[in-house]
Design an enzyme around this catalytic site. Structure first.
Site, mmCIF file in Angstrom:
data_model
loop_
_atom_site.group_PDB
_atom_site.id
_atom_site.type_symbol
_atom_site.label_atom_id
_atom_site.label_comp_id
_atom_site.label_asym_id
_atom_site.label_seq_id
_atom_site.Cartn_x
_atom_site.Cartn_y
_atom_site.Cartn_z
ATOM 1 C CG HIS A 144 67.204 7.892 64.287
ATOM 2 N ND1 HIS A 144 66.850 8.895 65.156
ATOM 3 C CD2 HIS A 144 67.147 8.430 63.040
ATOM 4 C CE1 HIS A 144 66.578 10.005 64.461
ATOM 5 N NE2 HIS A 144 66.768 9.752 63.172
ATOM 6 C CG HIS B 163 93.613 55.255 76.109
ATOM 7 N ND1 HIS B 163 92.414 54.877 76.666
ATOM 8 C CD2 HIS B 163 94.543 54.365 76.557
ATOM 9 C CE1 HIS B 163 92.613 53.802 77.422
ATOM 10 N NE2 HIS B 163 93.891 53.468 77.369
HETATM 11 N N1 Q9C Z 1 55.954 8.035 59.199
HETATM 12 C C1 Q9C Z 1 67.712 10.282 59.729
HETATM 13 O O1 Q9C Z 1 67.525 11.404 59.296
HETATM 14 N N2 Q9C Z 1 60.685 8.979 59.562
HETATM 15 N N3 Q9C Z 1 66.687 9.466 59.946
HETATM 16 C C2 Q9C Z 1 59.595 8.145 59.905
HETATM 17 C C3 Q9C Z 1 57.209 7.670 59.782
HETATM 18 C C4 Q9C Z 1 61.911 8.491 60.009
HETATM 19 C C5 Q9C Z 1 65.367 9.896 59.651
HETATM 20 C C6 Q9C Z 1 58.287 8.669 59.409
HETATM 21 C C7 Q9C Z 1 63.000 9.438 59.702
HETATM 22 C C8 Q9C Z 1 64.337 8.917 60.090
HETATM 23 C C9 Q9C Z 1 69.043 9.789 60.024
HETATM 24 ZN ZN ZN Z 2 67.400 13.083 60.320
#
Ligand code: Q9C
Ligand code: ZN
Length: 924
Positions: A281, A692
């Site tokens: 992310h 065959h």
């Molecule tokens: N209410 C990975 O799995 N969730 N990241 C946010 C907000 C974020 C997950 C929820 C999840 C991030 C690497």
């Molecule tokens: Zn994830």
């Protein structure tokens, strides 16, 4: 001989050059009446009874073993003087029968047989050499290439030295790594891996992806107090910072790089980096979603810019969309069709935007920008609860076709395990075994250079099981069986269809999939499927084994992985009338010596050859047929000739029965070893071939149907219902195997769709369609009136096979002769007289030798090894073509080659009718 499924011919002028058919299709056997009239040709090895060999001539180039000393240079040396070796280099056109590749010589009258022969031979030699050379261009025949071995495993306890200071139950926690490590130790996987030292990524490396300002900001967090850390974290979406976060994020990024470098250098085959924080992310100037630096993106840039790779594939199966990775590469100016770069594929939960990170960019409509168009592939799920079948479908239908087209040099996996069963965030149902399969499918890419980097995964149990399963695949363990049911759900099919529809414009590999505009509605699909009317109702299958329990230990690779079975005595089956017959003893001796040259043979476990027993032969063949073949032992040549000619394209000698029993027995021996777990898979280098052979008849060089016998035998030995898949990649249809099994629901053959092999957990079986996984391949296109169900190419499915039990027979090793261009066909009379008598004796001497008919004047004459009247006639008359009734091929004197041409069809149809009493199967 008639090929059951002949390829189409390519027309050049009024002539037709045959495409690259195996000799089996075109060869006319030039048989002599007696064995003592065998004529030896240059280079041929004649096998006398008892296996004695005579070898007076230097070997013909096309018969030499493909040793390193006999590579293209040596072939070039073997060419007639003044003949150019033909196009060279990787840009040379592939050898094929395309019209226009070579101009045929101008039509002319026969200048006399010896001269014509000489010229024909020279021309053919030239062609063969050029073709062979072309064919070898792309083959690396180096004797023994070092195969990278070893699975790297990188982990450092240091990576557990940070956590969320203000939320003790934050899901991204140190226990994730410690529990994975414990599990991998427990499962005995750690000791099988090569440890890779974790390291810090350098600033320069971080800057491959992130901005200097962002790097400086992250560096500054190392000295911050909790209050400041929390305040800074809160200005981002879903992150926490700890004083060690920066250090660990750099360590995580460097650790992925360490594994990637060892894989790229060939020091390791593949690897896994157990790291946290996750990375996918993180964006150029932003941390997000527990991620600080985007490790996988850094590794991809590193591979391209520092290690010179052109194409890197990133597969992101974390349940969240790796928007960070997408943003980094989607408008990458370095991404273009001319300089293919990073292809990003993500399958993730989307819920039509309701799932984090709630971005329209996570939908499949985001395909990359500018020159990066088509290099971002998103597969968003719009429902939770996606199963193994949905993920497998996503790979088979969308990712793998594109990936095989892209041909990455490295595969990086953003390996999150939050789509696993029990994960609180993903709410998906992916089993641990499925992660083994997903990993395994990727191993077919990039020469196996696959590096997994841990991303998410928040249920410690399913996280650890998933990592263990994926690592098992990297180590070469067979994939644990998937529990049914195996059909993708409608919502998954809808997501996949939509993505296919969007990406077909970028990837020709996806274009054969017809995507329904209305695929969103089940009704529409069912209606259209109903219209085909061709789907037979399924037969109830017994539902055999109980589903593998989660507690069962995962299958591990046996110590000796691949078995090899071979027995020299199989060479004693030979054609005493035609030593040039394509199904000749050298096929297996060559195959074996090649395996030895490559060092492959000594990496296998030699399995004991044996003869198939009478009861074993009766598993597929009738007692009468077995007795009939047994009775050929010790027959004299004339009787053997008669015995062979009862069948379509079959020869026999006194040792044929034993060789065929041996061929079948060797395959059974391979089955024994695999079923006993002694080896994981096996190769049987056997002849005569088998596919065959019919229950009651030899056919097409085949006496006993070794593979069919092996399938039945496997079911018998297993002592329980066993589903067997037979894959027949021989260029010819395996009519025998089909006939033996077409009513047996326990054996699936690849050329037809039979009953579903996937019983439901509940114990009853799938309703139509028979193969749920094919459902979306032949999604009816509702724009076209007739929804024809077309079979896709089967290759994606093959990717899931290799480490399981598998057998390969050598049926496909026919010698392939080069093309023949025949300029002499215009003189062929178009319509043969009615009632050609194929049993007619030679009109010159009245002998009953093999019959040929001149296609110009329709005289029936004996073959050149009988009294040679056909040769004499050709010589005297200049008529260029004769038709052999033995197998309905035409021989051109001038070209010294077997020719197929539409004008021969009437003659062939008639001859076939007379010879076999039925109609020629569709030819062209
Ligand atoms: N209410 C990975 O799995 N969730 N990241 C946010 C907000 C974020 C997950 C929820 C999840 C991030 C690497
Ligand atoms: Zn994830």
């Amino acid at each position: 001989m008639v090929s059951p499924t002949p390829p189409s011919a390519h027309v050049q002028g009024n002539c037709v050059a045959q495409p690259r058919l195996p000799r089996a299709v075109r060869m006319v056997s030039l048989r002599a009446g007696q064995s003592d009239s065998i004529r030896q040709r240059p280079g041929e090895t004649i096998f006398l009874k008892g296996g004695e060999q005579v070898k007076p001539f230097p070997p013909h180039p096309d018969l030499q073993p493909l040793t390193p000393t006999c590579n293209p240079p040596c072939l070039a040396a073997a060419m007639p003087p003044g003949v150019s070796p033909g196009p060279e280099g990787p840009s040379a056109p592939a050898p094929s029968g395309r019209a226009g590749r070579r101009a045929p010589p101008p039509p002319r009258r026969s200048p006399g047989l010896p001269e014509a022969k000489r010229r024909g031979r020279a021309r053919r030699l030239h062609q063969e050499v050029a073709e062979l050379q072309d064919g070898l261009q792309h083959l690396d025949l180096a004797a023994e290439k070092p195969v990278p071995s070893g699975t790297g495993l990188a982990y450092d306890k240091e990576l557990t030295s940070f956590h969320c200071l203000w939320d003790k139950s934050f899901p991204e926690c140190p226990a994730r790594l410690t529990s994975i490590w414990t599990k991998l130790v427990e499962d005995g996987l750690v000791e099988r891996c090569v440890p890779v030292q974790a390291r810090l990524a350098t600033e320069e490396e971080i800057l491959l992806v992130h901005s200097p300002q962002f790097l400086a900001l992250m560096a500054s967090t190392a000295d911050m107090e909790e209050g400041k850390l929390r305040a800074l974290s809160d200005t981002y979406d879903s992150v926490y910072l700890h004083p060690n976060s920066y250090h660990c994020a750099r360590l995580a990024a460097g650790t992925v790089l360490a594994v990637v470098d060892k894989v790229l250098s060939g020091e390791l085959r593949n690897g896994l980096a157990l790291i946290r924080p996750p990375g996918h992310h993180a964006q150029r100037e932003r941390m997000e979603g527990y991620c600080l630096f985007n490790h996988v993106a850094i590794a991809a840039r590193h591979a391209r810019e520092r290690r010179g790779l052109q194409r890197v594939l990133i597969v992101d199966w974390d349940v969240h969309h790796g928007q960070g990775t997408q943003f980094i590469f989607e408008d990458d100016p370095r991404v273009s069709y001319n300089t293919p770069s990073v292809l990003y594929f993500s399958v993730h939960r989307y819920d039509n935007g309701a799932f984090w990170p709630h971005l329209p960019d996570s939908d499949s409509s985001a395909v990359g920008r500018g020159q990066g168009c088509g290099f971002t592939i998103n597969l968003p799920w719009n429902q939770p609860g996606m199963t193994d079948a949905d993920y497998i479908s996503a790979f088979l239908q969308l990712l793998l076709p594109v990936a095989f087209e892209f041909q990455p040099q490295l595969v990086l996996v953003a390996a999150g395990f939050d789509a696993a069963i029990g994960d609180p965030k993903g709410q998906m149902l992916v089993s641990p075994a499925c992660f083994a399969h997903l990993t395994h499918m990727l191993l077919a890419l990039a020469g196996g250079k696959v590096v997994l980097a841990l991303e998410g995964g928040y249920n410690l149990h399913s996280l650890t099981e998933g990592v263990s399963a994926a690592l098992g695949s990297l180590l070469g363990d067979p994939c644990p069986p998937l529990a049914g049911p195996a059909a993708p759900c409608p919502s998954a099919l809808q997501s996949i269809s939509k993505a296919l529809g969007i990406h077909a414009q970028f990837w020709p590999s996806l274009q054969h999939v017809e995507v329904s505009a209305l695929s969103t509605e089940d009704e529409g699909v069912e209606e259209a499927l109903g219209e085909t009317g061709g789907v037979p109702s399924p037969v109830e299958l017994p539902c055999p084994e109980a589903l593998p329990s989660l507690e069962a230990p995962p299958p591990r690779r046996p110590p000796a992985c691949t078995g090899l079975v071979y027995d020299e005595r199989m060479t004693q089956h030979y054609n005493m009338w035609d030593s040039q017959h394509p199904e000749r003893p050298q096929r297996v001796t060559r195959a074996l010596s090649r395996l030895q040259e490559l060092g492959l043979e000594r990496r296998c476990l030699r399995l004991p050859p044996r003869l198939a027993t009478e009861p074993e032969l009766l598993l597929c063949h009738s007692p009468e047929y077995v007795a009939r073949l047994r009775a050929t032992v010790g027959l004299r040549p004339r009787e053997l000739h008669r015995a062979g000619s009862r069948y379509n394209s079959v020869y026999m000698c006194g040792e044929s029965f034993e060789a065929a029993c041996l061929a079948a027995g060797c395959v059974l021996s391979a089955v024994d070893a695999v079923l006993a777990g002694q080896v994981q898979n096996a190769v049987a280098v056997v002849r005569p071939p088998g596919h065959h052979a019919e229950p009651d008849a030899a056919c097409g060089f085949c006496l006993f149907n070794s593979v069919a016998l092996a399938a039945r035998y496997a079911q018998q030995v297993a002592g329980r219902p066993l589903r067997v898949l037979i894959l027949d990649w021989d260029i010819h249809h395996g009519n025998g195997i089909q006939h033996i099994f077409e009513e047996d629901p326990r054996v699936a053959t690849t050329w037809q769709q039979q009953q579903s092999p996937w019983p439901r957990a509940s114990g009853h079986c799938w309703e139509t369609p028979h193969w749920p996984h094919l459902q979306s391949w032949h999604y009816p296109c509702l724009h076209t009136p007739s929804p024809v169900l077309s079979m896709p190419s089967a290759w994606p499915a093959l990717c899931t096979v290799p480490t399981g039990p598998a057998f390969v027979s050598m049926d496909a090793l026919y010698a392939v002769t080069p093309l023949s261009w025949c300029p002499h066909l215009s003189s062929v009379a178009p319509v043969p007289p009615a009632g050609l008598d194929i049993l007619a004796p030679c009109q010159k001497c009245g002998c009953q030798g093999e019959n040929w008919v001149c296609l110009t004047c329709y005289q029936v004459l004996c073959s050149r090894y009988v009294a040679g009247h056909m040769v004499a006639h050709g010589d005297a008359s200049g008529h260029p073509m004769v038709l052999s009734f033995a197998d309905l091929s035409a021989w051109c004197y001038d070209c010294e080659a077997y020719i197929h041409h539409p004008t021969l069809l009437p003659a062939k149809i008639l001859a076939h009718r007379l010879k076999f009493g039925n109609e020629l199967p569709a030819l062209l």
